[in-house]
Write a protein that holds these residues in place. Sequence first.
Motif, PDB file in Angstrom:
ATOM      1  N   LEU A   1       0.817  -1.209   0.000  1.00  0.00           N
ATOM      2  CA  LEU A   1       0.000   0.000   0.000  1.00  0.00           C
ATOM      3  C   LEU A   1       0.852   1.261   0.000  1.00  0.00           C
ATOM      4  O   LEU A   1       0.618   2.190  -0.779  1.00  0.00           O
ATOM      5  CB  LEU A   1      -0.907  -0.007   1.232  1.00  0.00           C
TER       6      LEU A   1
ATOM      7  N   ARG B   1      -8.713   7.382  -0.978  1.00  0.00           N
ATOM      8  CA  ARG B   1      -8.993   5.938  -0.853  1.00  0.00           C
ATOM      9  C   ARG B   1      -7.799   5.220  -0.270  1.00  0.00           C
ATOM     10  O   ARG B   1      -7.923   4.318   0.542  1.00  0.00           O
ATOM     11  CB  ARG B   1      -9.329   5.346  -2.212  1.00  0.00           C
ATOM     12  N   ILE B   2      -6.622   5.613  -0.711  1.00  0.00           N
ATOM     13  CA  ILE B   2      -5.421   4.996  -0.153  1.00  0.00           C
ATOM     14  C   ILE B   2      -5.288   5.368   1.311  1.00  0.00           C
ATOM     15  O   ILE B   2      -4.940   4.540   2.150  1.00  0.00           O
ATOM     16  CB  ILE B   2      -4.160   5.411  -0.939  1.00  0.00           C
TER      17      ILE B   2
ATOM     18  N   ASP C   1      -7.707   5.981   3.384  1.00  0.00           N
ATOM     19  CA  ASP C   1      -8.678   5.134   4.089  1.00  0.00           C
ATOM     20  C   ASP C   1      -8.140   3.729   4.309  1.00  0.00           C
ATOM     21  O   ASP C   1      -8.207   3.178   5.408  1.00  0.00           O
ATOM     22  CB  ASP C   1      -9.981   5.022   3.283  1.00  0.00           C
ATOM     23  N   ALA C   2      -7.624   3.168   3.237  1.00  0.00           N
ATOM     24  CA  ALA C   2      -7.143   1.792   3.316  1.00  0.00           C
ATOM     25  C   ALA C   2      -6.012   1.691   4.340  1.00  0.00           C
ATOM     26  O   ALA C   2      -5.934   0.750   5.121  1.00  0.00           O
ATOM     27  CB  ALA C   2      -6.674   1.313   1.943  1.00  0.00           C
TER      28      ALA C   2
ATOM     29  N   ARG D   1      -6.993   1.602   8.029  1.00  0.00           N
ATOM     30  CA  ARG D   1      -7.477   0.325   8.538  1.00  0.00           C
ATOM     31  C   ARG D   1      -6.340  -0.519   9.096  1.00  0.00           C
ATOM     32  O   ARG D   1      -6.558  -1.443   9.865  1.00  0.00           O
ATOM     33  CB  ARG D   1      -8.192  -0.429   7.433  1.00  0.00           C
ATOM     34  N   LEU D   2      -5.134  -0.256   8.668  1.00  0.00           N
ATOM     35  CA  LEU D   2      -3.994  -1.044   9.145  1.00  0.00           C
ATOM     36  C   LEU D   2      -3.300  -0.375  10.317  1.00  0.00           C
ATOM     37  O   LEU D   2      -2.417  -0.955  10.944  1.00  0.00           O
ATOM     38  CB  LEU D   2      -2.981  -1.219   8.001  1.00  0.00           C
TER      39      LEU D   2
ATOM     40  N   ARG E   1     -14.440   1.215  -1.664  1.00  0.00           N
ATOM     41  CA  ARG E   1     -13.257   1.823  -2.274  1.00  0.00           C
ATOM     42  C   ARG E   1     -11.993   1.515  -1.485  1.00  0.00           C
ATOM     43  O   ARG E   1     -10.954   1.186  -2.062  1.00  0.00           O
ATOM     44  CB  ARG E   1     -13.444   3.347  -2.372  1.00  0.00           C
ATOM     45  N   ALA E   2     -12.090   1.586  -0.140  1.00  0.00           N
ATOM     46  CA  ALA E   2     -10.906   1.313   0.677  1.00  0.00           C
ATOM     47  C   ALA E   2     -10.478  -0.145   0.519  1.00  0.00           C
ATOM     48  O   ALA E   2      -9.301  -0.449   0.345  1.00  0.00           O
ATOM     49  CB  ALA E   2     -11.192   1.626   2.141  1.00  0.00           C
TER      50      ALA E   2
ATOM     51  N   GLN F   1      -8.921  -0.660  -2.883  1.00  0.00           N
ATOM     52  CA  GLN F   1      -7.604  -0.040  -2.987  1.00  0.00           C
ATOM     53  C   GLN F   1      -6.543  -0.925  -2.335  1.00  0.00           C
ATOM     54  O   GLN F   1      -5.451  -1.104  -2.876  1.00  0.00           O
ATOM     55  CB  GLN F   1      -7.622   1.328  -2.312  1.00  0.00           C
ATOM     56  N   LEU F   2      -6.909  -1.498  -1.194  1.00  0.00           N
ATOM     57  CA  LEU F   2      -5.977  -2.405  -0.534  1.00  0.00           C
ATOM     58  C   LEU F   2      -5.686  -3.601  -1.412  1.00  0.00           C
ATOM     59  O   LEU F   2      -4.539  -4.008  -1.602  1.00  0.00           O
ATOM     60  CB  LEU F   2      -6.586  -2.892   0.785  1.00  0.00           C
TER      61      LEU F   2
ATOM     62  N   ALA G   1      -3.520  -2.680  -4.408  1.00  0.00           N
ATOM     63  CA  ALA G   1      -2.105  -2.534  -4.095  1.00  0.00           C
ATOM     64  C   ALA G   1      -1.462  -3.906  -3.934  1.00  0.00           C
ATOM     65  O   ALA G   1      -0.384  -4.175  -4.461  1.00  0.00           O
ATOM     66  CB  ALA G   1      -1.944  -1.714  -2.818  1.00  0.00           C
TER      67      ALA G   1
END
Lengths: 211, 211
Positions: free
Chosen positions: A85, A145-146, A148-149, A152-153, B76-77, B80-81, B84
């Motif tokens: 990511l 969006r990135i 957001d992703a 989550r981590l 979207r999130a 995106q994950l 990637a």
Amino acid sequence: MAETAVETLASVLRTRILSGELAPGTPLREEALSSEYELGRHTIRAALRQLGGERLVSIQPYSGARVTLLDDDDVRALMQLRSALEGEAVRLLNRRSDDTTLAGIHTANDELRRACLDSPTDRARIERAHAALHHAIVDAAGSPRITDAHARLEAESILFLAQLRHVLDAEEMIRQHDQLVGDLLIRGEDAIHEHLERAADQLIAARAADH
Amino acid sequence: MAETAVETLASVLRTRILSGELAPGTPLREEALSSEYELGRHTIRAALRQLGGERLVSIQPYSGARVTLLDDDDVRALMQLRSALEGEAVRLLNRRSDDTTLAGIHTANDELRRACLDSPTDRARIERAHAALHHAIVDAAGSPRITDAHARLEAESILFLAQLRHVLDAEEMIRQHDQLVGDLLIRGEDAIHEHLERAADQLIAARAADH
DNA sequence: GCTCGCAGATTGTGTAACAATCAATGGATG
DNA sequence: CATCCATTGATTGTTACACAATCTGCGAGC
């Protein structure tokens, strides 16, 4: 408006875990929490189950809940996800790469350096600054969006940092991130891949050392 | 050996959700589950909390649990994950790219085509095959860490597929994946990025259409 | 020193009860 | 007829108590 007791408790515990106040491995006893927060055992158990689902605590049948200790596989999987990511973010970043987007990254790195120099023993502050720097890098890609992703981590990443505490001193922390930030534009995604892989390797090697 | 009731229940519900038997949005009533599985309400609640932490069900205070309906941002999130991660896998794949590693991908795609043609109404089977194809692509990269990382996203991905059901018919499913597999070696990561982004866009657009 | 088994501590589950909140029904009102 | 509001029934949130199941550590006996 009604935030339920389970939710508040879960969120309080989450904060305590991510701040490092409750270190990985710390047992979370139901009775103790029950009297500390003046809540029934079932309420405690529900909150622990939820945190279990979020992977912040691990629950062993008849033996209770403890703050999650990431094992080697966990660490590698988490780092691979972040690597993919954050690498993607850096790729986007280098495609736009105007100077204003980089300002946030340098500010965050300065803040991390200051945290390491001012208060090398306040690990919670350093970890917040560390997380903020990586966050800034992802943010600089300019894709919500990135971001957001990545968010989550973040919880699990901080758990990783809590375990990295005893491996990486403040000086080394500064060195590695200065190098990372310096290399970002030149070497692109490879820089961040290496950075993350090194961190994972260091933790795993250090653990293997105390067998 | 003692698997606890909460764990078994959570795992049964997880399976029912991921198989599509419990569609996104379906309410999960405590009393109903309590009498269906002959377990106390607290046991049910604990399992639901855990699944809530795993994001498979959403819990609204005083209104109960339902199978998670991913909103646009979630979709979207998540995509995106995956983008990637699967992009990283494809990059690795194209660096090794011997023919044996590709065999698994083609087998999986054939299986998906067969599922779509044989039983276009058996969506659960199609979704299993669909997930298996993406899994095969990631597997082909030959990095167990990437496979691990991808596995962590699999549950939520299947939830996404369950919502994609009403948008993508069997024919289109075949077409898109034939194209993806064909393009993988030529266009590399861009092929899979586009593939995943298109899927997300289609779901979001379809939902906007029934406003 | 080692193993076995017991006892205390801790978790797992159920029942019952009640409070808090939501949702729908139904009237009262304009 | 439409709208607002209150009441009621259903559902969730929380607690207390009880007991079963399991783990853990400590001591007895070999």
